[in-house]
Motif scaffolding. Structure first.
Motif, PDB file in Angstrom:
ATOM      1  N   ALA A 159       0.841  -1.207   0.000  1.00 25.32           N
ATOM      2  CA  ALA A 159       0.000   0.000   0.000  1.00 25.32           C
ATOM      3  C   ALA A 159       0.877   1.259   0.000  1.00 25.32           C
ATOM      4  O   ALA A 159       0.626   2.217  -0.734  1.00 25.32           O
ATOM      5  CB  ALA A 159      -0.928  -0.005   1.208  1.00 25.32           C
ATOM      6  N   GLN A 160       1.911   1.225   0.819  1.00 31.83           N
ATOM      7  CA  GLN A 160       2.813   2.368   0.904  1.00 31.83           C
ATOM      8  C   GLN A 160       3.518   2.595  -0.445  1.00 31.83           C
ATOM      9  O   GLN A 160       3.637   3.717  -0.913  1.00 31.83           O
ATOM     10  CB  GLN A 160       3.847   2.067   1.977  1.00 31.83           C
ATOM     11  CG  GLN A 160       4.464   3.293   2.585  1.00 31.83           C
ATOM     12  CD  GLN A 160       5.325   2.884   3.776  1.00 31.83           C
ATOM     13  OE1 GLN A 160       6.074   1.912   3.710  1.00 31.83           O
ATOM     14  NE2 GLN A 160       5.213   3.614   4.854  1.00 31.83           N
TER      15      GLN A 160
ATOM     16  N   ASN B 115       0.675   3.781  -3.110  1.00 29.44           N
ATOM     17  CA  ASN B 115       0.137   5.124  -2.856  1.00 29.44           C
ATOM     18  C   ASN B 115       1.227   6.192  -2.770  1.00 29.44           C
ATOM     19  O   ASN B 115       1.040   7.312  -3.231  1.00 29.44           O
ATOM     20  CB  ASN B 115      -0.693   5.127  -1.568  1.00 29.44           C
ATOM     21  CG  ASN B 115      -1.965   4.317  -1.737  1.00 29.44           C
ATOM     22  OD1 ASN B 115      -2.542   4.260  -2.827  1.00 29.44           O
ATOM     23  ND2 ASN B 115      -2.405   3.660  -0.672  1.00 29.44           N
TER      24      ASN B 115
ATOM     25  N   ARG C  40       1.540   5.969  -7.437  1.00 27.47           N
ATOM     26  CA  ARG C  40       0.408   6.830  -7.817  1.00 27.47           C
ATOM     27  C   ARG C  40       0.828   8.254  -8.185  1.00 27.47           C
ATOM     28  O   ARG C  40       0.313   8.807  -9.150  1.00 27.47           O
ATOM     29  CB  ARG C  40      -0.658   6.849  -6.723  1.00 27.47           C
ATOM     30  CG  ARG C  40      -1.438   5.553  -6.686  1.00 27.47           C
ATOM     31  CD  ARG C  40      -2.554   5.595  -5.686  1.00 27.47           C
ATOM     32  NE  ARG C  40      -3.588   6.537  -6.076  1.00 27.47           N
ATOM     33  CZ  ARG C  40      -4.587   6.883  -5.282  1.00 27.47           C
ATOM     34  NH1 ARG C  40      -4.662   6.406  -4.070  1.00 27.47           N
ATOM     35  NH2 ARG C  40      -5.495   7.721  -5.711  1.00 27.47           N
TER      36      ARG C  40
ATOM     37  N   LEU D 122      -6.489  -1.259  -3.018  1.00 27.35           N
ATOM     38  CA  LEU D 122      -5.677  -0.497  -3.966  1.00 27.35           C
ATOM     39  C   LEU D 122      -6.247  -0.455  -5.377  1.00 27.35           C
ATOM     40  O   LEU D 122      -5.758   0.291  -6.218  1.00 27.35           O
ATOM     41  CB  LEU D 122      -4.258  -1.105  -4.033  1.00 27.35           C
ATOM     42  CG  LEU D 122      -3.455  -1.079  -2.736  1.00 27.35           C
ATOM     43  CD1 LEU D 122      -2.155  -1.852  -2.889  1.00 27.35           C
ATOM     44  CD2 LEU D 122      -3.165   0.365  -2.338  1.00 27.35           C
TER      45      LEU D 122
ATOM     46  N   SER E  55      -9.365   4.231  -2.417  1.00 27.27           N
ATOM     47  CA  SER E  55      -9.090   3.411  -3.583  1.00 27.27           C
ATOM     48  C   SER E  55      -7.936   3.999  -4.386  1.00 27.27           C
ATOM     49  O   SER E  55      -7.850   5.203  -4.559  1.00 27.27           O
ATOM     50  CB  SER E  55     -10.352   3.388  -4.422  1.00 27.27           C
ATOM     51  OG  SER E  55     -10.239   2.428  -5.389  1.00 27.27           O
ATOM     52  N   GLY E  56      -7.040   3.143  -4.887  1.00 20.30           N
ATOM     53  CA  GLY E  56      -5.917   3.603  -5.694  1.00 20.30           C
ATOM     54  C   GLY E  56      -6.250   3.538  -7.167  1.00 20.30           C
ATOM     55  O   GLY E  56      -7.409   3.549  -7.542  1.00 20.30           O
ATOM     56  N   ARG E  57      -5.225   3.450  -8.006  1.00 16.81           N
ATOM     57  CA  ARG E  57      -5.472   3.439  -9.436  1.00 16.81           C
ATOM     58  C   ARG E  57      -5.158   2.093 -10.061  1.00 16.81           C
ATOM     59  O   ARG E  57      -4.968   1.968 -11.243  1.00 16.81           O
ATOM     60  CB  ARG E  57      -4.599   4.490 -10.113  1.00 16.81           C
ATOM     61  CG  ARG E  57      -5.046   5.882  -9.785  1.00 16.81           C
ATOM     62  CD  ARG E  57      -4.149   6.904 -10.455  1.00 16.81           C
ATOM     63  NE  ARG E  57      -4.499   8.239 -10.043  1.00 16.81           N
ATOM     64  CZ  ARG E  57      -5.470   8.951 -10.582  1.00 16.81           C
ATOM     65  NH1 ARG E  57      -6.198   8.449 -11.554  1.00 16.81           N
ATOM     66  NH2 ARG E  57      -5.733  10.157 -10.151  1.00 16.81           N
TER      67      ARG E  57
END
Ligand code: NAP
Length: 197
Positions: A96-97, A100, A104, A127, A192-194
């Motif tokens: 996640a780190q 993001n 991102r 994510l 939410s990420g991409r």
């Protein structure tokens, strides 16, 4: 990823020989090379698990080419693996780190290539914006599942369906942000990420 109708992305031993099927769907669409090219161009970078990377290396060694062009590829691994090109970078740790904080801000579109361990991790961590799931006209009985170790429900919105002449059905889902564990009330998730899969 592409999966058998019973939800597997590879056989237990990693083989994907069944991806080539001989079906024909009379009413299906043909894959438009122009569309595929434009779609691939829109991808900023790829993220993949080490086992998927090892499969890609073995395909290349057999003369089947390298599917990722000159786009940056981030391989998740805790091992020391061969680095065959400058575009490959290895990462180990908090996904996640990494996504993001590092990816991102740098890339508009992040494509999670797979496999099942990484796509499971990606969904669990909230994510992914989109899941691209293509079903092939075959059942293989056993294998590596599309999503490993999902510990909660992930609600989806069906955004696109395409049936191809080859018998493949391509599904595109948007990931809803609310999730819940079985028998629990919905709870908010991380933003939410991409990513896609
Ligand atoms: N049908 C399709 O469209 C499709 C698409 C993609 C892949 N595949 C197939 O799927 C199979 C591989 O899937 P898989 O689920 O077994 O493995 P995978 O997801 O490709 O790789 C899992 C491995 O990645 C590493 N990893 C994952 N998250 C990490 C993190 N946060 N930090 C560090 N390392 C991390 C770990 O390996 P280490 O031990 O190296 O640390 C883990 O065992 C292959 O057979 C491939 O061909 C099929």
């Amino acid at each position: 990823m592409a999966a058998s109708l019973d939800g597997f992305i590879a056989r237990k031993d990693g083989r994907v020989d069944w991806l080539e099927t001989a079906d024909e769907f009379a009413g299906g669409e043909t894959m438009d090379p122009g569309f595929v090219e434009a779609f691939l161009k829109s991808i900023g970078c790829y993220v993949m698990g080490s086992r998927t990377y090892e499969t890609a290396l073995s395909f290349e060694a057999k003369g089947l080419g390298w599917a990722y062009g000159d786009k940056p590829i981030f391989v998740l691994t805790s091992r020391k693996l061969p680095r065959t090109r400058d575009t490959v970078e290895f990462y180990s740790g908090d996904l996640a780190q990494f996504v993001n904080g590092r990816l991102r801000p740098a890339f508009r579109s992040i494509w999670f290539v797979g496999g099942g361990v990484v796509s499971g991790e990606c969904l669990r961590l909230g994510l992914a914006d989109e899941v691209r799931y293509s079903i092939l006209p075959i059942l293989i009985g056993d294998g590596i599942p599309f999503f490993e170790k999902l510990d909660r429900d992930v609600t989806l919105h069906l955004a696109e369906v395409k049936g191809y002449k080859s018998g493949m059905v391509a599904l595109c889902y948007e990931v809803r942000t609310e999730m819940k564990r079985p028998n629990q009330e919905p709870e908010p998730t991380a933003p939410s990420g991409r990513g896609s899969s």
